[in-house]
Write an enzyme that holds these catalytic residues in place. Sequence first.
Site, PDB file in Angstrom:
ATOM      1  N   CYS A   2       1.034  -1.188  -0.031  1.00  0.00           N
ATOM      2  CA  CYS A   2       0.030  -0.076  -0.057  1.00  0.00           C
ATOM      3  C   CYS A   2       0.943   1.130  -0.167  1.00  0.00           C
ATOM      4  O   CYS A   2       1.924   1.097  -0.436  1.00  0.00           O
ATOM      5  CB  CYS A   2      -0.919  -0.035   1.205  1.00  0.00           C
ATOM      6  N   ARG A  53      -4.743   1.633  -0.389  1.00  0.00           N
ATOM      7  CA  ARG A  53      -4.962   0.224  -0.121  1.00  0.00           C
ATOM      8  C   ARG A  53      -4.710  -0.497  -1.519  1.00  0.00           C
ATOM      9  O   ARG A  53      -5.718  -0.345  -2.453  1.00  0.00           O
ATOM     10  CB  ARG A  53      -5.884  -0.402   0.814  1.00  0.00           C
ATOM     11  N   LEU A  54      -3.915  -1.568  -1.602  1.00  0.00           N
ATOM     12  CA  LEU A  54      -3.672  -2.384  -2.678  1.00  0.00           C
ATOM     13  C   LEU A  54      -4.094  -3.742  -1.956  1.00  0.00           C
ATOM     14  O   LEU A  54      -3.034  -4.393  -1.219  1.00  0.00           O
ATOM     15  CB  LEU A  54      -2.378  -2.632  -3.305  1.00  0.00           C
ATOM     16  N   ILE A  56      -4.261  -7.468  -0.817  1.00  0.00           N
ATOM     17  CA  ILE A  56      -3.420  -8.655  -1.236  1.00  0.00           C
ATOM     18  C   ILE A  56      -3.943  -9.821  -0.171  1.00  0.00           C
ATOM     19  O   ILE A  56      -4.306 -10.806  -0.686  1.00  0.00           O
ATOM     20  CB  ILE A  56      -1.970  -8.449  -1.014  1.00  0.00           C
ATOM     21  N   ASN A  79       2.314  -0.352   5.235  1.00  0.00           N
ATOM     22  CA  ASN A  79       2.753  -0.724   3.954  1.00  0.00           C
ATOM     23  C   ASN A  79       3.514  -1.857   4.176  1.00  0.00           C
ATOM     24  O   ASN A  79       4.429  -1.727   4.732  1.00  0.00           O
ATOM     25  CB  ASN A  79       3.108   0.480   3.280  1.00  0.00           C
ATOM     26  N   GLY A  80       3.277  -2.988   3.397  1.00  0.00           N
ATOM     27  CA  GLY A  80       3.994  -4.181   3.313  1.00  0.00           C
ATOM     28  C   GLY A  80       3.188  -5.623   3.590  1.00  0.00           C
ATOM     29  O   GLY A  80       1.875  -5.555   3.383  1.00  0.00           O
ATOM     30  N   GLU A  81       3.900  -6.376   4.094  1.00  0.00           N
ATOM     31  CA  GLU A  81       3.286  -7.769   4.183  1.00  0.00           C
ATOM     32  C   GLU A  81       4.100  -8.323   5.177  1.00  0.00           C
ATOM     33  O   GLU A  81       5.291  -8.338   5.601  1.00  0.00           O
ATOM     34  CB  GLU A  81       3.286  -8.731   3.177  1.00  0.00           C
ATOM     35  N   SER A 390      10.594 -11.958  -6.586  1.00  0.00           N
ATOM     36  CA  SER A 390      11.843 -11.680  -7.532  1.00  0.00           C
ATOM     37  C   SER A 390      13.039 -12.109  -6.857  1.00  0.00           C
ATOM     38  O   SER A 390      13.022 -12.680  -5.706  1.00  0.00           O
ATOM     39  CB  SER A 390      11.896 -10.083  -7.508  1.00  0.00           C
ATOM     40  N   GLY A 391      14.131 -12.233  -7.410  1.00  0.00           N
ATOM     41  CA  GLY A 391      15.336 -12.875  -7.170  1.00  0.00           C
ATOM     42  C   GLY A 391      16.318 -11.724  -6.604  1.00  0.00           C
ATOM     43  O   GLY A 391      17.500 -12.184  -6.674  1.00  0.00           O
TER      44      GLY A 391
END
Length: 669
Positions: A2, A53-54, A56, A79-81, A390-391
């Site tokens: 977010c 907000r996105l 998820i 913002n984050g997870e 992602s790596g």
Amino acid sequence: MCGFAGFLTAGGEAPGSLEAVAAGMALAIRHRGPDDAGAWADVQAGIALGHRRLSIVDLSPGGHQPMASASGRFMIAFNGEIYNHLKLRAELRAAGVAPAWRGHSDTETLLAAFEHWGVEATLHKTVGMFAIALWDVQEHALHLARDRFGEKPLYYGWVNGAFVFGSELKALRAYPGFANRVNREALALYMRFTYVPAPYSIYQGICKLEPGCLLSVRGQPPKTAFFQPLRPPASWQGITLRRWWSLAQAVEEAAKNPIVDEQEALTALEARLGDAVRLQSLADVPLGAFLSGGVDSSAIVALMQAQSSRPVKTFTVGFEEAGFDESPHARAVAQHLGTNHSEMFVTAAEARAVIGRLPAMYDEPFADSSQIPTHLVCQAARRHVTVALSGDAGDELFGGYNRYFWGPRIWRRLAWLPYSARQALGRAISSVPVAGWDVLGKPLNALLPGTRGIVRVGDKAHKLAARLCGVRDLDDFYLRLVSEWQDPAQVVRGLGGPVIEPPSLLDDPLPAAGMRDATLRMMYRDSMTYLPDDILCKVDRAAMATSLETRVPFLDHRVAELAWRLPLALKVCGNEGKWALRQVLYKHVPRELIERPKAGFGIPVGQWMRGPLRPWAESLLDGKRLAVEGYFHPAPIRRRWAEHLSGDRDHTPGLWAVLMFQSWLEANS
């Protein structure tokens, strides 16, 4: 994933006006959260929070922010997870904490944890990426926290007498009366590194919160900014700043407990990385992964596919220019693993069309030209998924950059020379024209097998000469290797005073243990600076511009801490890096699909500047324009531009830094 923004003032404004301002700040970053919006204010306290907000995890209204805790003590914008939030809920239940959960969002879990364990103790329990603004009603305190490695951005500072904060600078610029000037010292650092390093921002009075830090403001904040950004630990007029997690301490602990057995190391790495991939593959929306066909992204995708009962969605972007298209390598890995692979092919014109959007996307000058293909692959992925793994960070943790092997090797051949002799050698190399070195290099290249010849011998010789001047030890040499403009004071105007260029995190003391080898020192410094301020910044802005969440399994802190326990010999072997990671990967993907020279995620920007981008570049690099704007001395820039146009030298990174600043300045004037 977010975005949020907010401010803290002396209070007294009407609640509606505070909420409206916070909502307007959040609206400036709506691309970070197109699914929902919210604002909250406490007029007596003078605090306001805005959120985008996105969705998820928990797509219901139960995840709406700003969110209050069950008791009403805390209000959060997040913002984050938090990947382990379900485990944290289980721990709370075991401790007898049983709030009436409104939903299953990690935001609500955080609030319950803050109430039960406290702020800093909760942060230590998290596995995740985050930036947090937390208002403590009881203590009348604002807490700003950032994740361990800086995956999520967080700016703070002063605008028009208010203490402001937010996920991107454009949110801070939306605060009424914004008139902060360009910080010329930060500009000097930008010209050295091609990004603005934390804790600086391009604006005076605005800072980046460093990774792993917690900033607390108790009571009313001062109305004026400190002269230089605070560094942890620090205390100033009711503001405290400290590290709640330290990479230096993690490195020191790892040095005390190394894993010397090769098989034990490989087993532990595969298990730990596999667990990180599993946690980060949880989402209530479509999820996939980037795949370039290199070691890092292939390892992440291989572990994802090994854990999935259906083909993982993978994405790559291909380019029409020869030598820059890695899509065949990604396709081969995808076919072997059986992923659901998507390729997006773009023309040079389509790639160049992104350049005009970069100032708005990155908010402050940022000159890693791989920002263009990064945005394009995010754009391609967003058509199918909302989350992509992602790596990133594999190079810093497992020794993947070329400088890790070539830097020490070059230095060993030069270290025996006295300092004055090295300076003389640098001058002697520079005295031979570029064309002369190219002629001398032809016989050498003829002796090298296959395609191993050295391209642009003269250009590389002159770059080496520039880096030799003033180098006293290998650590000095590292700074030269990561510096584009070796002496920013020669190009940035108005620095004045006794301090020409402010210190950066590279000047911080090294960990007390685990730093004996120069390569490890480089890896540590890259992890503290280049990783958060270039790599992670690049990916976050490129992805969020398309409302895509990116996740980085290598930056599960337990993976990173394990990586530092591995001996250097399990990372860098001869001219090859990431040895241990390769062994894990080769259990899933044949060696011959992976082994090839390391290539960056690049595009031919330097060639474009001599061709289709030349009119645009000429306009921005015009000597009279530079003189009038007053930020740069025109002469050294015009000299590099002429050398680049002639084809004798490749000054792409240094010129791109100037062009990105000029584009940003033009867009924000």
